[in-house]
Design a protein around this motif. Structure first.
Motif, mmCIF file in Angstrom:
data_model
loop_
_atom_site.group_PDB
_atom_site.id
_atom_site.type_symbol
_atom_site.label_atom_id
_atom_site.label_comp_id
_atom_site.label_asym_id
_atom_site.label_seq_id
_atom_site.Cartn_x
_atom_site.Cartn_y
_atom_site.Cartn_z
ATOM 1 N N VAL A 90 0.836 -1.201 0.000
ATOM 2 C CA VAL A 90 0.000 0.000 0.000
ATOM 3 C C VAL A 90 0.874 1.256 0.000
ATOM 4 O O VAL A 90 0.654 2.182 -0.788
ATOM 5 N N VAL A 91 1.894 1.258 0.866
ATOM 6 C CA VAL A 91 2.733 2.465 0.974
ATOM 7 C C VAL A 91 3.578 2.659 -0.293
ATOM 8 O O VAL A 91 3.713 3.792 -0.775
ATOM 9 N N THR A 92 4.127 1.575 -0.856
ATOM 10 C CA THR A 92 4.903 1.751 -2.098
ATOM 11 C C THR A 92 3.984 2.231 -3.220
ATOM 12 O O THR A 92 4.403 3.025 -4.061
ATOM 13 N N PHE A 93 2.725 1.788 -3.212
ATOM 14 C CA PHE A 93 1.771 2.277 -4.216
ATOM 15 C C PHE A 93 1.577 3.783 -4.074
ATOM 16 O O PHE A 93 1.594 4.529 -5.057
ATOM 17 N N MET A 94 1.408 4.215 -2.832
ATOM 18 C CA MET A 94 1.172 5.641 -2.604
ATOM 19 C C MET A 94 2.391 6.476 -2.993
ATOM 20 O O MET A 94 2.257 7.517 -3.649
ATOM 21 N N VAL A 95 3.573 6.013 -2.607
ATOM 22 C CA VAL A 95 4.757 6.846 -2.795
ATOM 23 C C VAL A 95 5.276 6.792 -4.232
ATOM 24 O O VAL A 95 5.565 7.825 -4.833
ATOM 25 N N TYR A 96 5.380 5.581 -4.792
ATOM 26 C CA TYR A 96 6.027 5.475 -6.100
ATOM 27 C C TYR A 96 5.034 5.601 -7.256
ATOM 28 O O TYR A 96 5.370 6.141 -8.293
ATOM 29 N N ILE A 97 3.829 5.067 -7.074
ATOM 30 C CA ILE A 97 2.881 5.102 -8.192
ATOM 31 C C ILE A 97 2.070 6.395 -8.174
ATOM 32 O O ILE A 97 1.920 7.064 -9.186
ATOM 33 N N SER A 105 9.263 9.050 3.819
ATOM 34 C CA SER A 105 10.128 8.698 4.946
ATOM 35 C C SER A 105 9.746 7.376 5.602
ATOM 36 O O SER A 105 10.540 6.801 6.343
ATOM 37 N N ILE A 106 8.532 6.843 5.336
ATOM 38 C CA ILE A 106 8.180 5.564 5.975
ATOM 39 C C ILE A 106 8.318 4.388 5.017
ATOM 40 O O ILE A 106 8.067 3.258 5.396
ATOM 41 N N VAL A 107 8.735 4.643 3.772
ATOM 42 C CA VAL A 107 8.798 3.543 2.805
ATOM 43 C C VAL A 107 9.770 2.465 3.248
ATOM 44 O O VAL A 107 9.424 1.286 3.325
ATOM 45 N N ARG A 108 10.988 2.874 3.569
ATOM 46 C CA ARG A 108 12.012 1.870 3.857
ATOM 47 C C ARG A 108 11.652 1.000 5.038
ATOM 48 O O ARG A 108 11.784 -0.224 4.985
ATOM 49 N N GLY A 196 5.675 -5.876 -7.383
ATOM 50 C CA GLY A 196 5.300 -6.215 -6.014
ATOM 51 C C GLY A 196 3.830 -5.969 -5.710
ATOM 52 O O GLY A 196 3.189 -6.777 -5.052
ATOM 53 N N ILE A 197 3.296 -4.860 -6.200
ATOM 54 C CA ILE A 197 1.876 -4.561 -5.940
ATOM 55 C C ILE A 197 1.001 -5.615 -6.609
ATOM 56 O O ILE A 197 0.036 -6.121 -6.023
ATOM 57 N N THR A 198 1.350 -5.972 -7.838
ATOM 58 C CA THR A 198 0.575 -6.986 -8.558
ATOM 59 C C THR A 198 0.606 -8.312 -7.808
ATOM 60 O O THR A 198 -0.434 -8.945 -7.590
ATOM 61 N N LEU A 199 1.803 -8.712 -7.401
ATOM 62 C CA LEU A 199 1.933 -9.980 -6.688
ATOM 63 C C LEU A 199 1.170 -9.949 -5.372
ATOM 64 O O LEU A 199 0.531 -10.926 -4.988
ATOM 65 N N SER A 200 1.187 -8.797 -4.692
ATOM 66 C CA SER A 200 0.489 -8.685 -3.408
ATOM 67 C C SER A 200 -1.009 -8.827 -3.580
ATOM 68 O O SER A 200 -1.671 -9.521 -2.819
ATOM 69 N N THR A 201 -1.546 -8.127 -4.578
ATOM 70 C CA THR A 201 -2.984 -8.212 -4.831
ATOM 71 C C THR A 201 -3.394 -9.679 -4.921
ATOM 72 O O THR A 201 -4.406 -10.086 -4.351
ATOM 73 N N LEU A 202 -2.593 -10.467 -5.622
ATOM 74 C CA LEU A 202 -2.987 -11.846 -5.860
ATOM 75 C C LEU A 202 -2.725 -12.759 -4.682
ATOM 76 O O LEU A 202 -3.517 -13.636 -4.409
ATOM 77 N N HIS A 203 -1.615 -12.550 -3.955
ATOM 78 C CA HIS A 203 -1.448 -13.516 -2.871
ATOM 79 C C HIS A 203 -2.222 -13.122 -1.622
ATOM 80 O O HIS A 203 -2.594 -13.994 -0.847
ATOM 81 N N ILE A 236 -5.437 -4.123 3.315
ATOM 82 C CA ILE A 236 -5.036 -2.717 3.174
ATOM 83 C C ILE A 236 -5.009 -2.044 4.540
ATOM 84 O O ILE A 236 -3.998 -1.493 4.960
ATOM 85 N N PHE A 237 -6.158 -2.140 5.279
ATOM 86 C CA PHE A 237 -6.143 -1.454 6.584
ATOM 87 C C PHE A 237 -5.391 -2.248 7.639
ATOM 88 O O PHE A 237 -4.894 -1.664 8.604
ATOM 89 N N ALA A 238 -5.277 -3.570 7.454
ATOM 90 C CA ALA A 238 -4.441 -4.353 8.380
ATOM 91 C C ALA A 238 -2.995 -3.877 8.276
ATOM 92 O O ALA A 238 -2.344 -3.593 9.285
ATOM 93 N N GLY A 239 -2.511 -3.758 7.036
ATOM 94 C CA GLY A 239 -1.134 -3.332 6.822
ATOM 95 C C GLY A 239 -0.895 -1.921 7.322
ATOM 96 O O GLY A 239 0.111 -1.652 7.990
ATOM 97 N N LEU A 240 -1.841 -1.008 7.048
ATOM 98 C CA LEU A 240 -1.645 0.382 7.454
ATOM 99 C C LEU A 240 -1.728 0.538 8.976
ATOM 100 O O LEU A 240 -0.991 1.328 9.563
ATOM 101 N N SER A 241 -2.624 -0.225 9.610
ATOM 102 C CA SER A 241 -2.695 -0.171 11.069
ATOM 103 C C SER A 241 -1.376 -0.631 11.667
ATOM 104 O O SER A 241 -0.895 -0.074 12.662
#
Lengths: 410, 287
Positions: A90-97, A105-108, A196-203, A236-241
Motif C-alpha cells: 500500500v505504501v509503495t503504491f502511494m509513494v512510487y505510483i 520517509s516511511i517507505v524503507r 510487487g503490488i501486482t503480486l500482493s494483490t494476488l497472494h 489494506i487497513f491491516a497493513g496500514l494499522s
C-alpha cells in the motif's frame, strides 16, 4: 553511539571490507534490556521445540488433529502475518505510483517490515511442512500443480519476497558503501514496486482463496465465495494499522535516529494513513454486510458463533472504523493509535475465525493450540524483531541516507 | 505498430485455424485413450460385517489388522494406520453396515489442492499419493470434503495415508484386495459406467429394498466409489449436505482471474506512474 555513526556515515563513504562486515555483525548497546530478558529464553525454548518437532514429528509439539490439519502456525503466522505485511504494497503504491512524496520517509521501514514478515512467517511454514525437503518441488517442477491455489500463492510469495528485497536493496548498498551498486539497484525500484503490488494483490486474496474448497468445513458466517476479496480489502487497513502501530513504537525506541524533519512529519503521516484506513474499512464493512445479506445468514446470529461474529464485526470493525472517521477531522493521534490497535485485533480475529476457530467448529475434538505452538510462534516473532532492530541500527532505514546517496529519492 | 486490413484478416485466419486444429487434436486424444475410470460399488444390503476387507487391506498395506469389535453406533474412523473402516448404524430401516474409505472423486479436491500433484487422479480412476512429490502441507486434508487423507503426525518422515484402490494391483490387471476378500460380493470392482448401470438395475429390481439414490453418482461432482443403501444416506454417516458440483470448481473463478490481474494490473500501475510523474515534472517547471 548511534549519533557518532550518523556523522561518520555522512562524512565519508565506508569502503567495503570483511573487517567492516565482521564488526557490524557484533551486537551493540546494552544487553540486559527488558525486551532481551523476555525474548532470549523464549527464543531458546522455541528453537529447542523446533528440534523436537523435527525429531519426533509435528504431533509431538502441536495439537493438530486429522480433522483440523492447520493450526496456529498457519492460521496466525502465515495467514495473519501476511495480512499485516500488507502495508508495504500500500505504501509503495502511494509513494512510487501515486507520487505522494510526503510518505517517503516511511517507505524503507515499511518495506523492511514487510520483507522480514514474509521471510520469517513463511519461513516458519517450513516447520509446519511434514516433508520440508520437498519444498522446492513446486519451484523446480516436480510437478507443477497449476490447478492449485497454493501453487499460485507459493510462487507469488517467493517472487514478492524478491521484489521487496530489490525495493529495500538501496539501503543495503548505502550501508556497505557500494555507490555503483546502489545506483543500479535504485533504478530498479519502480519495476520492483509495480511487480510487487501486482503480486500482493494476488497472494493477499489467494490466502483467502485457499479456503474456498473447505466449503462445508468453515462456519457459514465466515465462509463465502467472497473470501478472497474480503482478504484483499482487509489487508489494506491491516497493513496500514501495522504501519501506524510499528511507527509509534519505532519513534520511541529509535528516537535518536530520526531526523527533526521526519519527527515533525510523523503525526501528519499517521493522520493521512488513518484516513485511508477509515475509507477502506467502510468498504470492507459494507462488503461484509452484503455477503451477510446475500448468504441469508441472519438465522445464525442468535447462536454462540453468531455472537462471536458480532463481536468481530461491531467491536473490531465498526468501532475502530468510527474512531478513524472521528479522527478524520480532529486529527487526534491517540484516537488513531487506539483505532489501529483495535483494527489489528479485528484482523487477527478475522483470520483466526476463518482458518482455525470457524474451521470445523463442529469437530468432536476441537483444536486448541498447545503451549509449545504458542512458544514457537513467539520465538519466530521475537527473532524477527531482533533482526529488525539489527538492521535499523546499521542501515539507513529510519535515519537519513548518507549524503553521497542523496542524488535521488529512492 | 500499425495493423492494416490484410494483416488483420491474416491474424484472424491464423488464430481461427489454430483454434480449430487445437480442438480436433483434443478430440482425437480423448478418443484414442480407451481407459475408463474404474470404480467400486458397495451394496450395504449385502455386507455382513465380517471385516475380511479390512483385514485384507491391512495386510496389503503393512498396517495393523483390526482388533476392535464392530458395535452398533460406535463410530470406527479411518486413520493413518487404517485406510478403510466398516461402521454399524441404527437407521429407520434397521441396522445397516457401511464401509468408509477414500471416495476417489472424479474431480478430486485433494488433487486440485496439491501444489506438486502428489495427490493425483490417475486415468484409471484411483486417486493416489506420491511421496517423492509431497511437501506435507496438508492442504489436501483441508480441502477434502470427506476428510479422507490422514497424516502421520508422530513421524519425522510422515506420509499421507489413504485408500489408493490398490492402484498397483489394478495396473497388474488384478482387482483391489478388498473386493477380492469380500465373501458376500458387497464390494465389487469395475468401470464406473458398468457399476452405475448395475446399481440402477438393483434399485429397479428391488425398489422396496433400496433408497432411490446411488450415493457417489453426483456428490462432489461424482465419485468412483458408489453406494447402495436400504436407509437414507444421512442415517448411515454420510454428509448429504455436500454439494453436487465438483469442489475444484469453487476455485476456478479465482484461478482464472489471476492471469488477467497479472497482465492488466502492471499496465495500469505503469500508466498511473507515468501520469503522476508527468504532473510532477510540470509542477517543477512551473516553479
Amino acid at each position: 553511539m548511534n549519533k557518532t555513526r550518523i556523522i561518520t556515515a555522512k562524512e565519508h563513504i565506508p569502503t567495503f571490507s570483511w573487517q567492516f562486515l565482521f564488526n557490524e555483525l557484533k551486537p551493540r548497546g546494552k544487553w540486559l534490556t527488558p525486551f532481551n530478558i523476555i525474548s532470549i529464553p523464549i527464543i531458546l525454548l522455541g528453537f529447542g521445540l523446533i528440534v523436537l518437532r523435527f525429531w519426533k514429528g509435528i504431533g509431538a509439539v502441536t495439537n493438530l488433529t486429522q480433522e483440523v490439519p492447520w493450526g496456529l502456525w498457519i492460521g496466525f503466522d502465515v495467514v495473519t502475518g501476511v495480512a499485516f505485511a500488507g502495508g508495504a504494497y500500500v505504501v509503495t503504491f502511494m509513494v512510487y505510483i501515486l507520487n505522494m512524496k510526503q510518505y517517503h520517509s516511511i517507505v524503507r521501514v515499511t518495506v523492511l517490515n514487510g520483507f522480514l514478515a514474509y521471510a520469517f512467517y513463511t519461513g516458519a511454514l517450513l516447520i509446519d511442512l511434514g516433508r520440508p525437503w520437498n519444498v522446492v518441488n513446486p519451484i523446480i517442477g516436480n510437478n507443477y500443480g497449476t490447478s492449485s491455489v497454493m501453487f499460485l500463492v507459493a510462487w507469488h510469495f517467493l517472487l514478492y519476497m524478491l521484489a521487496e528485497l530489490f525495493e529495500f536493496s538501496p539501503a543495503i548498498a548505502e550501508w556497505l558503501g557500494l555507490k555503483r551498486a546502489r545506483k543500479i539497484l535504485a533504478g530498479m525500484t519502480i519495476g520492483a514496486v509495480i511487480f510487487g503490488i501486482t503480486l500482493s494483490t494476488l497472494h493477499q486474496s489467494g490466502l483467502g482463496a485457499l479456503f474456498l474448497m473447505a466449503k462445508e468445513k468453515i462456519h457459514p458466517l465466515w465462509y463465502s465465495e467472497f473470501i478472497p476479496i474480503l482478504f484483499l480489502v482487509s489487508s489494506i487497513f491491516a497493513g496500514l494499522s501495522m504501519v501506524i502501530f510499528e511507527g509509534s513504537i519505532s519513534h520511541k525506541v529509535f528516537f535518536d535516529q530520526i531526523s527533526e524533519k521526519n519527527k515533525k512529519a510523523h503525526n501528519g503521516i499517521i493522520h493521512g494513513l488513518s484516513k485511508i484506513c477509515a475509507v477502506t474499512m467502510f468498504a470492507y464493512f459494507f462488503l461484509q454486510l452484503l455477503v451477510f445479506l446475500h448468504e441469508q445468514n441472519w438465522t445464525l446470529i442468535n447462536t454462540p458463533m453468531g455472537y462471536w461474529f458480532l463481536v468481530e464485526m461491531i467491536g473490531f470493525v465498526l468501532i475502530p472504523m468510527a474512531l478513524f472517521f472521528y479522527s478524520y477531522r480532529t486529527a487526534n493521534i491517540f484516537t488513531i493509535k487506539l483505532a489501529a490497535i483495535l483494527t489489528m485485533i479485528g484482523v487477527v480475529l478475522n483470520r483466526l475465525n476463518v482458518s482455525i476457530i470457524g474451521f470445523r467448529w463442529d469437530a468432536a475434538i476441537p483444536y486448541i493450540p498447545s503451549w509449545m505452538e504458542i512458544v514457537v510462534t513467539l520465538a519466530v516473532i521475537f527473532t524477527e524483531i531482533w533482526i529488525f532492530r539489527w538492521v535499523i541500527n546499521r542501515m539507513p532505514v529510519l535515519r537519513e541516507s548518507p549524503s553521497w546517496a542523496k542524488d535521488d529519492n529512492h | 505498430m500499425s495493423i492494416d486490413r490484410r494483416n488483420f484478416f491474416k491474424t484472424i485466419g491464423i488464430a481461427g485455424v489454430t483454434l480449430a486444429v487445437g480442438k480436433s487434436a483434443g478430440a482425437t486424444s480423448t478418443e484414442s485413450s480407451k481407459t475408463e475410470f474404474r470404480g467400486m460399488l458397495f451394496d450395504a444390503t449385502r455386507c455382513a460385517g465380517c471385516l475380511e476387507c479390512e483385514i485384507a487391506c491391512a495386510k496389503a498395506h503393512n498396517q495393523p489388522e483390526p482388533t476392535d469389535e464392530l458395535k452398533v453406533d460406535v463410530l470406527r474412523k479411518t486413520s493413518e494406520v487404517k485406510r478403510c473402516a466398516i461402521n454399524y448404524h441404527t437407521t429407520s430401516k434397521g441396522e445397516v453396515l457401511v464401509r468408509n474409505q477414500c471416495m476417489h472423486c472424479n474431480e478430486p479436491a485433494c488433487a486440485a489442492a496439491c501444489l506438486t500433484q502428489a495427490m493425483y487422479k490417475t486415468k484409471e480412476g484411483p486417486v493416489i499419493w506420491r511421496g517423492n512429490k509431497c511437501m506435507g502441507c496438508r492442504y489436501c486434508m483441508v480441502s477434502c470434503p470427506f476428510d479422507v487423507p490422514k497424516f502421520e503426525y508422530f513421524s519425522a518422515n510422515p506420509k499421507i495415508e489413504k485408500c489408493d484402490m490398490c492402484y498397483d494391483r489394478i495396473m497388474k490387471g488384478q482387482i483391489p484386495t478388498c473386493a477380492e476378500a469380500c465373501p458376500a460380493e458387497a464390494l465389487i470392482f469395475g468401470t464406473r459406467r458398468e457399476l452405475l448401470t448395475e446399481a440402477r438395475k438393483r434399485i429397479a429390481e428391488n425398489p422396496e429394498g433400496y433408497v432411490d439414490q446411488v450415493f457417489g453418482e453426483t456428490v462432489a461432482g461424482g465419485t468412483a466409489f458408489l453406494y447402495l443403501s436400504p436407509a437414507p444416506f444421512n442415517e448411515i454417516g454420510f454428509n448429504t449436505k455436500l454439494q453436487n458440483s465438483s469442489y475444484p470448481a469453487l476455485t476456478k473463478g479465482f484461478l482464472y482471474s489471476v492471469a488477467s490481474v497479472d497482465v492488466l494490473l502492471p499496465a495500469l500501475l505503469l500508466g498511473i506512474y507515468s501520469a503522476t510523474k508527468k504532473n510532477q515534472s510540470k509542477e517543477e517547471e512551473n516553479e
